[in-house]
Design a protein around this motif. Structure first.
Motif, short mmCIF file in Angstrom:
data_model
loop_
_atom_site.label_atom_id
_atom_site.label_comp_id
_atom_site.label_asym_id
_atom_site.label_seq_id
_atom_site.Cartn_x
_atom_site.Cartn_y
_atom_site.Cartn_z
N PRO A 1 0.83 -1.21 0.00
CA PRO A 1 0.00 0.00 0.00
C PRO A 1 0.86 1.26 0.00
O PRO A 1 1.90 1.33 0.64
CB PRO A 1 -0.80 -0.13 1.30
N GLY A 2 0.41 2.23 -0.79
CA GLY A 2 1.12 3.50 -0.84
C GLY A 2 2.19 3.58 -1.91
O GLY A 2 2.73 4.66 -2.16
N VAL A 3 2.53 2.46 -2.55
CA VAL A 3 3.54 2.47 -3.60
C VAL A 3 2.86 2.82 -4.93
O VAL A 3 1.84 2.25 -5.29
CB VAL A 3 4.24 1.11 -3.71
N ASP A 4 3.44 3.77 -5.65
CA ASP A 4 2.90 4.16 -6.95
C ASP A 4 3.01 2.99 -7.92
O ASP A 4 4.10 2.45 -8.14
CB ASP A 4 3.69 5.37 -7.49
N ILE A 5 1.89 2.58 -8.51
CA ILE A 5 1.87 1.42 -9.39
C ILE A 5 2.74 1.65 -10.62
O ILE A 5 3.52 0.78 -11.02
CB ILE A 5 0.43 1.11 -9.84
N VAL B 1 4.83 4.61 -11.35
CA VAL B 1 6.10 5.34 -11.21
C VAL B 1 6.60 5.21 -9.77
O VAL B 1 6.68 6.19 -9.03
CB VAL B 1 5.93 6.83 -11.59
N PRO B 2 6.95 4.00 -9.34
CA PRO B 2 7.49 3.84 -7.99
C PRO B 2 8.89 4.43 -7.90
O PRO B 2 9.56 4.65 -8.91
CB PRO B 2 7.52 2.31 -7.81
N GLU B 3 9.33 4.68 -6.68
CA GLU B 3 10.64 5.30 -6.49
C GLU B 3 11.77 4.31 -6.75
O GLU B 3 11.68 3.13 -6.39
CB GLU B 3 10.76 5.84 -5.06
N ASN B 4 12.82 4.79 -7.39
CA ASN B 4 14.01 3.99 -7.61
C ASN B 4 14.60 3.59 -6.26
O ASN B 4 14.80 4.43 -5.39
CB ASN B 4 15.04 4.79 -8.42
N GLY B 5 14.86 2.30 -6.05
CA GLY B 5 15.41 1.81 -4.79
C GLY B 5 14.37 1.43 -3.76
O GLY B 5 14.73 0.94 -2.68
N GLU B 6 13.09 1.65 -4.07
CA GLU B 6 12.04 1.30 -3.11
C GLU B 6 11.99 -0.21 -2.92
O GLU B 6 12.11 -0.99 -3.85
CB GLU B 6 10.69 1.81 -3.61
N ARG B 7 11.82 -0.64 -1.68
CA ARG B 7 11.78 -2.06 -1.33
C ARG B 7 10.33 -2.51 -1.27
O ARG B 7 9.53 -1.97 -0.51
CB ARG B 7 12.45 -2.30 0.01
#
Length: 409
Positions: A66-70, A72-78
């Motif tokens: 939840p909360g992760v952009d489907i 355009v997620p952030e680079n390095g996001e786990r």
């Protein structure tokens, strides 16, 4: 009430090819297969691309993170890979499809040791839901022709997208390369030319799989295989001395009755245990409905080493399977301007969505004069460019504008 914690960060990293996502061995007394995993995203990743590579549906990876952009997620996001599943409460024979989890399970072997093959699926919309009940595979067809039902043809006609009476095998065929026809007339388990729809309520009642998954299922499924379609948003299972609960957002009008069944089952399990059910944790699992198995009760002490249920880290794949590729710019080709906006992230999101249409419409973002243009193409001729404009309007309500080739002087 706090969120459920499922894994520490310091767990070791595993090569992604060692992580099983489709085939598992199941002991007779177990109800849970697989293992939760984590991966760090890299530049230009999207959740649909990660989901497809690991044979997950977009619903599974989205609700687990939840909360992760489907798009355009952030680079390095786990992010979590929810590769752990509780089996539906149904006979372990043939194919079982749980609509609430949007997942298909196929059982092979004997009662003592089973092999379970599992795949994410797309299911019917609220207007045209997938039917439940007992069926079987009536016949199989490679490279099927789609005979367009009258109701679907009428829907497309109203949208200004008339369809022919049938569509031959090829990239425009929504059945994909393989189809299993069910004994309930008009319903199939089939492939798709829209892979990003797996894990969504997006079909006209059929069960839809990734192209690579339906190929495996087709080969391993004989005619007359029984097919059971159920709707179980709340799943309870046992493995390695623990009782797990997995919760999904219920489909329409199914929540209350299924919740009652779940509590009755938990009560019976608790009676046989020396430990007490963690009711606060149960409520958190139900509230979050992340679709991941969470331990809520210990039913016995293990002697010796048991299975390791800790979540693990996965190395990022060198290349994501099925990720859309964007051809190089060609000044002599036709293009379509799909959008122009001030925010770069918004432009990247629109481009990613267009790229994941099926069949793919290549799209990229080009910066110009402090704004960002979403350009689709290249197209070899004006006809293909106009087809793209039509699809953008019908599928995404985007008004595309034709860009003519740059003519050499």
């Amino acid at each position: 009430m706090g969120k459920i914690k499922v894994s520490p960060w310091y767990s070791p990293s595993y090569p992604e090819e060692e992580i099983e996502r489709n085939q598992f061995l199941l002991a007779k007394e177990d109800d849970v297969i697989g293992r939760l995993s984590f991966v760090r995203l890299e530049k230009d990743d999207t959740l649909p691309d990660i989901a497809r590579h690991f044979s997950l549906g977009i619903n599974e990876i989205n609700t687990a993170n939840p909360g992760v952009d489907i798009w355009v997620p952030e680079n390095g996001e786990r992010i979590m890979l929810p590769l752990c599943f509780i089996l539906p409460d149904a006979p372990r024979k043939g194919i079982v499809i749980n609509l609430a989890a949007m997942r298909l399970f196929q059982f092979k072997g004997n009662s003592n040791f089973l092999t379970v093959l599992t795949y994410p699926v797309g299911i019917g919309t609220s207007e045209r839901p997938t039917p439940m009940g007992q069926m079987y595979v009536y016949r199989k067809m490679a490279r099927p022709t789609w005979h367009v039902p009258a109701s679907i043809a009428e829907d497309h006609r109203k949208k200004g997208d008339p369809l022919p009476s049938f569509i031959l095998p090829g990239p425009e065929n929504p059945l994909g390369e393989y189809a299993l026809y069910l004994s309930k007339s008009g319903y199939l388990i089939h492939g798709t030319n829209k892979p990003s729809s797996i894990g969504l309520k997006a079909t006209n009642g059929c069960i839809r799989l990734y192209p690579e998954d339906i190929k495996m299922l087709f080969k391993s499924t004989p005619v007359k295989t029984p097919v059971s379609i159920v709707n179980q948003p709340y799943l309870i299972g046992q493995r390695n001395g623990l009782v797990y609960l997995e919760a999904h957002v219920p489909l329409e009008d199914s929540g209350a009755s299924e919740l009652e069944k779940m509590y009755a089952k938990l009560k019976n399990i608790e009676k046989k245990s020396v430990n007490t059910l963690d009711r606060k944790k149960v409520q958190v699992v139900l509230n979050e409905a992340r679709g991941i198995p969470v331990p809520i009760l210990e039913i016995r002490k293990e002697s010796g080493e048991g299975a390791d249920d800790e979540a693990i880290e996965v190395e990022h794949p060198v290349k994501l399977y099925g990720k859309p590729e964007i051809p190089e710019l060609k000044m002599e080709s036709w293009y379509v301007l799909a959008a122009q906006m001030q925010d770069k992230i918004d432009a990247l999101r629109i481009a990613a969505i267009i790229n994941h249409q099926g069949p793919q419409i290549p799209a990229r973002v080009i910066s110009k004069n402090d704004s960002y243009r979403v350009i689709t193409g290249p197209f070899n001729d004006i006809g293909k460019a106009r087809d793209a404009i039509k699809r953008l309007k019908i599928d995404l309500e985007i008004d595309g504008k034709l860009i003519e080739p740059v003519r050499k002087k």
